[in-house]
Design a protein around this motif. Structure first.
Motif, PDB file in Angstrom:
ATOM      1  N   GLN A 172      34.002  42.501  32.832  1.00 47.65           N
ATOM      2  CA  GLN A 172      35.329  41.944  32.178  1.00 47.65           C
ATOM      3  C   GLN A 172      35.239  40.423  32.175  1.00 47.65           C
ATOM      4  OE1 GLN A 172      39.091  44.369  32.699  1.00 47.65           O
ATOM      5  NE2 GLN A 172      37.651  45.799  33.624  1.00 47.65           N
ATOM      6  N   LEU A 173      35.424  39.905  30.925  1.00 45.58           N
ATOM      7  CA  LEU A 173      35.427  38.492  30.750  1.00 45.58           C
ATOM      8  C   LEU A 173      37.176  38.370  30.579  1.00 45.58           C
ATOM      9  CD1 LEU A 173      32.511  37.231  28.995  1.00 45.58           C
ATOM     10  CD2 LEU A 173      32.744  37.168  31.499  1.00 45.58           C
ATOM     11  N   MET A 174      37.732  37.189  31.180  1.00 44.75           N
ATOM     12  CA  MET A 174      39.032  37.331  30.937  1.00 44.75           C
ATOM     13  C   MET A 174      39.642  35.763  31.646  1.00 44.75           C
ATOM     14  SD  MET A 174      41.096  39.927  33.707  1.00 44.75           S
ATOM     15  CE  MET A 174      40.136  41.096  32.952  1.00 44.75           C
ATOM     16  N   THR A 205      34.388  42.588  42.666  1.00 44.24           N
ATOM     17  CA  THR A 205      33.887  41.288  42.606  1.00 44.24           C
ATOM     18  C   THR A 205      34.447  40.309  41.438  1.00 44.24           C
ATOM     19  OG1 THR A 205      31.927  42.225  43.431  1.00 44.24           O
ATOM     20  CG2 THR A 205      31.633  40.127  42.296  1.00 44.24           C
ATOM     21  N   VAL A 206      34.767  39.131  41.894  1.00 40.34           N
ATOM     22  CA  VAL A 206      35.330  37.955  40.893  1.00 40.34           C
ATOM     23  C   VAL A 206      34.458  36.872  40.715  1.00 40.34           C
ATOM     24  CG1 VAL A 206      37.260  36.611  40.342  1.00 40.34           C
ATOM     25  CG2 VAL A 206      37.815  39.052  41.098  1.00 40.34           C
ATOM     26  N   TYR A 207      34.071  36.718  39.802  1.00 37.06           N
ATOM     27  CA  TYR A 207      33.501  35.173  39.566  1.00 37.06           C
ATOM     28  C   TYR A 207      34.386  34.225  38.835  1.00 37.06           C
ATOM     29  CZ  TYR A 207      29.184  38.063  40.457  1.00 37.06           C
ATOM     30  OH  TYR A 207      28.200  38.950  40.788  1.00 37.06           O
ATOM     31  N   ILE A 208      34.600  33.026  39.504  1.00 35.56           N
ATOM     32  CA  ILE A 208      35.266  31.973  38.789  1.00 35.56           C
ATOM     33  C   ILE A 208      34.432  31.155  38.400  1.00 35.56           C
ATOM     34  CG2 ILE A 208      36.927  30.277  39.205  1.00 35.56           C
ATOM     35  CD1 ILE A 208      38.312  31.952  41.253  1.00 35.56           C
ATOM     36  N   LEU A 209      34.289  30.835  37.159  1.00 35.20           N
ATOM     37  CA  LEU A 209      33.167  29.925  36.462  1.00 35.20           C
ATOM     38  C   LEU A 209      33.795  28.434  36.255  1.00 35.20           C
ATOM     39  CD1 LEU A 209      31.828  32.453  33.863  1.00 35.20           C
ATOM     40  CD2 LEU A 209      31.025  32.008  36.213  1.00 35.20           C
ATOM     41  N   ALA A 218      40.049  39.520  43.777  1.00 41.00           N
ATOM     42  CA  ALA A 218      38.737  39.751  44.400  1.00 41.00           C
ATOM     43  C   ALA A 218      39.233  40.727  45.670  1.00 41.00           C
ATOM     44  CB  ALA A 218      37.916  38.589  44.947  1.00 41.00           C
ATOM     45  N   GLU A 219      38.757  41.894  45.671  1.00 39.07           N
ATOM     46  CA  GLU A 219      39.186  42.928  46.572  1.00 39.07           C
ATOM     47  C   GLU A 219      37.989  42.712  47.882  1.00 39.07           C
ATOM     48  OE1 GLU A 219      39.098  46.512  44.725  1.00 39.07           O
ATOM     49  OE2 GLU A 219      41.399  46.657  45.109  1.00 39.07           O
ATOM     50  N   GLU A 220      36.672  42.426  47.238  1.00 39.17           N
ATOM     51  CA  GLU A 220      35.549  42.478  48.344  1.00 39.17           C
ATOM     52  C   GLU A 220      34.719  41.072  48.179  1.00 39.17           C
ATOM     53  OE1 GLU A 220      33.031  45.970  48.685  1.00 39.17           O
ATOM     54  OE2 GLU A 220      34.739  47.071  48.260  1.00 39.17           O
ATOM     55  N   HIS A 221      34.300  40.662  47.122  1.00 37.96           N
ATOM     56  CA  HIS A 221      33.596  39.643  46.679  1.00 37.96           C
ATOM     57  C   HIS A 221      34.027  38.727  45.806  1.00 37.96           C
ATOM     58  CE1 HIS A 221      30.400  41.618  48.712  1.00 37.96           C
ATOM     59  NE2 HIS A 221      30.525  42.708  48.158  1.00 37.96           N
ATOM     60  N   LEU A 222      33.964  37.325  46.263  1.00 31.88           N
ATOM     61  CA  LEU A 222      34.423  36.268  45.307  1.00 31.88           C
ATOM     62  C   LEU A 222      33.310  35.151  45.227  1.00 31.88           C
ATOM     63  CD1 LEU A 222      36.499  34.466  43.752  1.00 31.88           C
ATOM     64  CD2 LEU A 222      37.613  33.499  45.843  1.00 31.88           C
ATOM     65  N   ASN A 274      34.554  34.208  54.590  1.00 28.54           N
ATOM     66  CA  ASN A 274      33.380  35.111  54.724  1.00 28.54           C
ATOM     67  C   ASN A 274      33.281  36.005  53.534  1.00 28.54           C
ATOM     68  OD1 ASN A 274      35.739  36.615  54.946  1.00 28.54           O
ATOM     69  ND2 ASN A 274      35.037  37.571  56.973  1.00 28.54           N
ATOM     70  N   ARG A 275      33.924  36.125  52.810  1.00 28.77           N
ATOM     71  CA  ARG A 275      33.549  36.762  51.681  1.00 28.77           C
ATOM     72  C   ARG A 275      33.611  35.996  50.355  1.00 28.77           C
ATOM     73  NH1 ARG A 275      38.387  39.669  48.946  1.00 28.77           N
ATOM     74  NH2 ARG A 275      39.938  38.242  48.820  1.00 28.77           N
ATOM     75  N   THR A 276      33.399  34.617  50.559  1.00 30.32           N
ATOM     76  CA  THR A 276      33.484  33.701  49.486  1.00 30.32           C
ATOM     77  C   THR A 276      32.085  32.837  49.244  1.00 30.32           C
ATOM     78  OG1 THR A 276      35.766  33.525  49.699  1.00 30.32           O
ATOM     79  CG2 THR A 276      34.699  31.701  48.019  1.00 30.32           C
ATOM     80  N   GLU A 277      31.629  32.781  48.001  1.00 33.37           N
ATOM     81  CA  GLU A 277      30.375  31.851  47.722  1.00 33.37           C
ATOM     82  C   GLU A 277      30.947  30.837  46.874  1.00 33.37           C
ATOM     83  OE1 GLU A 277      26.713  33.948  46.569  1.00 33.37           O
ATOM     84  OE2 GLU A 277      27.618  35.770  47.093  1.00 33.37           O
ATOM     85  N   VAL A 278      30.234  29.697  46.767  1.00 30.40           N
ATOM     86  CA  VAL A 278      30.584  28.691  46.107  1.00 30.40           C
ATOM     87  C   VAL A 278      29.075  27.867  45.805  1.00 30.40           C
ATOM     88  CG1 VAL A 278      31.440  26.352  45.625  1.00 30.40           C
ATOM     89  CG2 VAL A 278      32.711  28.056  47.203  1.00 30.40           C
TER      90      VAL A 278
END
Length: 180
Positions: free
Chosen positions: A83-85, A97-101, A139-143, A173-177
């Motif tokens: 879902q893109l929003m 999982t959430v991706y912040i672009l 994000a519940e598990e991955h960001l 620990n659950r965030t990637e940049v």
């Protein structure tokens, strides 16, 4: 000019320029407002308006498109779909999982907030910070947060919010940049 007899595109241009709508939007600092880059809602609306000869037919088209969007919103989303929003649309929702672009200065926080901050008004910048927090906490598990290398044709500067995240240790620990 009699707006009722104008083409839809000419009417929108009149509203934009003569009635000060463009200036109003800039002052509001609405999310995604990139009036000068031609990628905003008003520019897209004008592109659509070119397809119609009368304001009446254009407004019918707009009504039809709004009805289609409402119909799509009422259909249940597939659980495995992407879902893109916007951040605003994500409020109250949660995702595995959430991706912040595009987490760069000028986008998050928006140029409007940065300009206000430079003029001594912290409120718009703090609102942008709150929006980033909203996005992250969906994000519940991955960001994952992406930072492009280039933005508007120049070397991008990582968002101050991402830099602040990088300085903290606990919840990362659950965030990637990712720099892209």
């Amino acid at each position: 000019m009699d707006i009722s007899k104008a083409t839809p595109e000419a009417a929108l241009t009149l509203i934009e320029k003569e009635l000060g709508f463009k200036d109003y939007l800039k002052k509001q600092g609405n999310e995604g407002n990139k009036m000068d880059k031609g990628s905003d809602d008003l520019a897209r609306l004008k592109v659509s308006a070119r397809q119609h000869n009368t304001i009446h037919s254009f407004l019918q088209h707009v009504d039809h498109m709004i009805a289609k969007q409402e119909e799509q919103r009422q259909q249940p989303a597939s659980s495995d779909a992407v879902q893109l929003m916007t951040i605003h649309r994500s409020k109250g929702l949660e995702f595995n999982t959430v991706y912040i672009l595009g987490a760069v200065e000028g986008s998050m926080p928006h140029d409007y907030a940065l300009e206000a901050w430079r003029d001594g008004d912290d409120q718009p910048l703090e609102e942008e910070r709150r929006l980033m927090y909203v996005a992250m906490t969906r994000a519940e598990e991955h960001l994952a947060v992406s930072v492009p290398m280039m933005y508007r044709g120049k070397r991008a500067q990582r968002s101050r919010f991402v830099r602040e995240m990088s300085r903290r240790t606990a919840p990362l620990n659950r965030t990637e940049v990712k720099n892209r």
